[in-house]
Design a protein around this motif. Structure first.
Motif, PDB file in Angstrom:
ATOM      1  N   VAL A  55       1.409  -5.795 -32.182  1.00 59.24           N
ATOM      2  CA  VAL A  55       0.696  -4.528 -31.709  1.00 59.24           C
ATOM      3  C   VAL A  55       0.909  -3.414 -30.828  1.00 59.24           C
ATOM      4  N   LEU A  56      -0.079  -3.566 -30.311  1.00 61.53           N
ATOM      5  CA  LEU A  56       0.267  -2.799 -28.825  1.00 61.53           C
ATOM      6  C   LEU A  56       1.019  -2.436 -28.303  1.00 61.53           C
ATOM      7  N   THR A  92      -6.618  -0.673 -31.313  1.00 59.70           N
ATOM      8  CA  THR A  92      -5.650  -1.966 -31.151  1.00 59.70           C
ATOM      9  C   THR A  92      -6.916  -3.486 -31.402  1.00 59.70           C
ATOM     10  N   CYS A 148      -8.295  -5.972 -33.637  1.00 56.61           N
ATOM     11  CA  CYS A 148      -7.935  -7.996 -33.236  1.00 56.61           C
ATOM     12  C   CYS A 148      -8.799  -8.592 -33.522  1.00 56.61           C
TER      13      CYS A 148
END
Length: 329
Positions: free
Chosen positions: A266-267, A299, A303
């Motif tokens: 994602v990052l 993020t 997470c």
């Protein structure tokens, strides 16, 4: 020494050639859309309300499936065509993840691990939430600072959009073969540009996999899960992988918890070293800091929250193959 060289070449070529078809496909689709789909069309479709407009901006990657290597340029063009800054930021952050090429490549990378649908769903969902939240934060800043957040090359021109559109409409229509040449030139340019960063990322990934063993990753994931998540975020920023290829790198860490893999997936497409350098040509420092801070914090929180949910329900967050290898004598 020889086994290390062979190991490096094997890991490097595995990442590179497995990702190559998706890079070619993404460059071809981007060239077609850039040539045939008018950018002004998107502005007319957006609602007046900020939240729905930002949400639409976050899914524009389904129309413009660009990786992060080229999306900054497209975002700048859309911004100069009159698309709101908040929508452009949402598209820039989510577009490299929420597009058909990356969705499909993520599913293929984790298909053999039996967690393909989970990774796709969580990756797309987190990207959408982070992009929308960051877009709304940028909208609040834009109301206060306006175009001072943008560099002169990015700020919308003073000429009204209607006059610009009329000037574009007066241009003669190009022949089909010339437009086909434009598509080929755009696709080739994007492919070469992407491959530079993909090769560099493959080299760094191969070195990382040589010096970080699977046993070390398994220990960090099992004993220090909340350290594994920021560690993978840092790795994503440093490796500068293309979003069309990073899923294959994350899938190679078979014994890493799902939440840490998601932090990497994602990052990385939203913030890495090459993107930060590209941002300086488009945004002022204030906006760069805002985007980076928002993306990193969101993020990390999402997470860690997902990891806690898995932990509370007794789920492992590991593929069946990793569980089988860990229980075998």
């Amino acid at each position: 020494m020889q086994p290390s060289i062979y190991d490096f070449l094997f890991r490097f070529s595995a990442v590179l050639w497995e990702a190559m078809p998706f890079v070619v496909l993404g460059a071809l689709i981007a060239g077609i859309l850039e040539e045939f789909l008018p950018q002004e069309f998107l502005t007319r479709l957006l609602p007046k309300s900020v939240l729905p407009a930002v949400m639409i901006g976050a899914v524009l990657g389904l129309l413009f499936p660009m990786c992060e290597c080229g999306i900054v340029v497209v975002m700048r063009r859309l911004l100069r065509k009159g698309l709101p800054l908040s929508c452009c930021i949402a598209y820039m952050l989510a577009g490299p993840i929420i597009n058909v090429v990356v969705i499909f490549s993520t599913w293929v990378a984790f298909r053999d691990h039996k967690i393909g649908p989970e990774m796709v769903g969580f990756r797309v969902g987190m990207a959408f939430v982070i992009a929308c939240a960051t877009g709304l934060i940028v909208h609040l800043q834009y109301k206060k600072y306006g175009n001072a957040l943008l560099t002169p090359l990015t700020a919308p021109p003073a000429t009204p959009p209607s006059e610009t559109n009329e000037a574009v409409a007066e241009q003669p229509r190009q022949p089909f073969m010339q437009r086909l040449g434009n598509i080929s030139a755009t696709a080739l340019h994007d492919f070469v540009d992407i491959m530079v960063f993909l090769i560099l990322g493959s080299v760094l990934a191969a070195f990382a996999r040589m010096y970080i063993t699977e046993n070390e990753i398994e220990v960090i994931s099992r004993d220090q899960p909340f350290l594994a998540i920021p560690a993978m975020m840092f790795l994503a920023v440093m490796m500068c992988l293309c979003s069309e290829a990073d899923a294959f790198v994350a899938a190679s860490f078979t014994k890493l918890h799902l939440s840490a893999k998601l932090a990497f997936l994602v990052l990385g497409p939203m913030l890495d070293l090459k993107l930060i350098l590209m941002f300086t040509r488009v945004f002022r420092l204030r906006l760069i800091v805002t985007i980076a801070t928002s993306v990193v914090i969101l993020t990390l929180v999402l997470c860690i929250g997902l990891h806690l949910v898995y932990q509370a329900n007794g789920w492992t967050g590991l593929p069946p193959s990793a569980l089988a290898s860990s229980t075998s004598p």
